[in-house]
Scaffold this active site. Structure first.
Site, PDB file in Angstrom:
ATOM      1  CG  ASP A  33       2.005  18.601 -11.784  1.00 20.81           C
ATOM      2  OD1 ASP A  33       0.852  19.014 -12.080  1.00 20.81           O
ATOM      3  OD2 ASP A  33       2.862  18.704 -12.392  1.00 20.81           O
TER       4      ASP A  33
ATOM      5  CG  ASN B 291      -3.287  19.173 -23.290  1.00 17.60           C
ATOM      6  OD1 ASN B 291      -4.386  18.524 -23.549  1.00 17.60           O
ATOM      7  ND2 ASN B 291      -3.225  20.142 -22.221  1.00 17.60           N
TER       8      ASN B 291
ATOM      9  CG  HIS C 204      -6.285  21.606 -25.366  1.00 17.23           C
ATOM     10  ND1 HIS C 204      -5.505  21.967 -24.362  1.00 17.23           N
ATOM     11  CD2 HIS C 204      -5.781  22.424 -26.523  1.00 17.23           C
ATOM     12  CE1 HIS C 204      -4.577  22.727 -24.552  1.00 17.23           C
ATOM     13  NE2 HIS C 204      -4.692  23.004 -26.061  1.00 17.23           N
TER      14      HIS C 204
ATOM     15  CG  ASP D  97     -10.481  18.774 -21.132  1.00 11.49           C
ATOM     16  OD1 ASP D  97      -9.387  19.199 -20.534  1.00 11.49           O
ATOM     17  OD2 ASP D  97     -11.192  19.360 -21.792  1.00 11.49           O
TER      18      ASP D  97
ATOM     19  CD  GLU E  67      -0.692  20.404 -16.101  1.00  8.46           C
ATOM     20  OE1 GLU E  67      -1.822  21.317 -16.450  1.00  8.46           O
ATOM     21  OE2 GLU E  67       0.362  20.637 -16.741  1.00  8.46           O
TER      22      GLU E  67
END
Lengths: 128, 238
Positions: B112, B120, B125, B129, B155
């Site tokens: 994680d 972000n 964002h 990504d 994530e």
């Protein structure tokens, strides 16, 4: 004769034939469970129309998928028009398909080879 | 006259001879002309049949291709191209039954992002990504062919390591962790770095798959608690 109109469904195409402007439109996908039962009324309607009427006809066809039975029925329908064409009637087929899809174009050519009447293969984005 | 000149001929001939055949049977003689007529109608039908088959084959191939594409899409995470939950779950079930058969264990790594929200919030964002995609590619490039890496959550990644003992699973997790920690994503003139925390668990015979995933989750939780950017094997206290 009255206008023939059959609403399209998920597995059957929309069919519209106005005896006044004489344009037969078949659009959508065609995979009814019983193709012969589905196309029989249209074939009867066309046969009657061709025997009563003598004007030019345009077939406006845009079918993105046909099962085997529908393919047979459509060839039979083309036969009806071809019969009228060879006896001097003005008939044109406008076949709309995705030009970038080789298989769709090949299928269109297979249909075209089965008739002598004018058969135009038209890119799908121009379909009205 | 060819069939093209008279497309209705084949059909009317069939009707004519069918009626005759049914009335008087096959012993009724046919003239030479009639035989030629019947043969020509037969040829037309044969040609037509082949054409129908070719057209149908084309549509059939098209359908099969679309089916393949859909099958792939239904197993893939659209952003990263990794396996999705459904796909890895099926692989886990297969691995579980393999384990029951040959007694070899498999391991799981739950990874994680640390402070993903900061990326972000700070860079948008799209940057987040991009980072997810970069991590996905790095993971895949550094795993064995038989391993499976899935996007498990926003994530969060779940990695299945077939026939892998805990020691080697830890080595793999550490390898991935160090690569990502040393990686910088070029974005808007900035080099952005990020780290991930890793939780590792090993499947034990007759264990529930969800229980094994929960163990990896628990180990990941510990890695976060111990300060992030580290790997923790479930059941081993530091």
């Amino acid at each position: 004769m009255e206008i023939l109109h059959i609403e399209g469904t998920r597995s059957t195409p929309e069919i519209h034939f106005d005896p006044v402007d004489r344009v037969l439109r078949i659009a959508g996908e065609s995979y009814p469970e019983n193709s012969f039962a589905f196309y029989q009324p249209l074939q009867a309607w066309i046969a009657e129309f061709l025997s009563e009427n003598s004007g030019a006809v345009v077939l406006n066809i845009g079918l993105s998928y046909l099962n085997t039975g529908s393919t047979k029925c459509l060839l039979d329908i083309l036969d009806l028009f071809e019969e009228a064409f060879v006896t001097g009637r003005d008939i044109t087929v406008d076949w709309h398909c995705d030009r970038d899809n080789d298989r769709a174009v090949e299928a269109a050519e297979e249909f075209a080879e089965e008739v002598t009447m004018p058969f135009n293969i038209i890119p799908i984005n121009e379909f009205p | 006259m060819t069939h093209l000149e008279d497309p209705g001929r084949g059909k009317s001939l069939i009707e004519k001879y069918r009626n005759r055949f049914e009335e008087s049977g096959p012993q009724e003689p046919v003239s030479h002309d009639e035989a030629a007529e019947i043969f020509s109608a037969y040829l037309k039908l044969e040609r037509r049949l082949a054409r129908i088959a070719r057209i149908s084959d084309a549509f059939q191939s098209e359908l099969q291709e679309l089916k393949g594409d859909l099958e792939h899409l239904s197993r893939t995470d659209p952003l990263t191209g990794l396996a999705n939950r459904r796909d890895i779950r099926e692989r886990l079930e297969a691995e579980q039954s393999r384990c029951h058969r040959n007694g070899k264990v498999f391991s799981l790594i739950m990874a994680d992002f640390d402070y993903f929200k900061r990326i972000n919030d700070k860079y948008g964002h799209a940057a987040g990504d991009n980072f997810l995609v970069a991590v996905a590619q790095t993971f895949q490039a550094n795993l064995r062919k038989e391993d499976c890496c899935a996007r498990w959550g926003g994530e969060e990644f779940l990695i299945l390591l077939p026939e892998t003992e805990p020691e080697n699973a830890v080595k793999t997790a550490e390898k991935l962790r160090k690569i990502i920690a040393g990686y910088a994503l070029e974005l808007q003139g900035n080099a952005i770095g990020a780290t991930l925390s890793f939780g590792i668990s090993t499947y034990r015979e007759n264990e529930d798959i969800d229980a094994c995933i929960a163990k990896a989750d628990e180990a990941l939780y510990q890695a976060k608690n111990r300060g992030r950017n580290q790997s923790v094997l479930y059941g081993v206290s530091v």
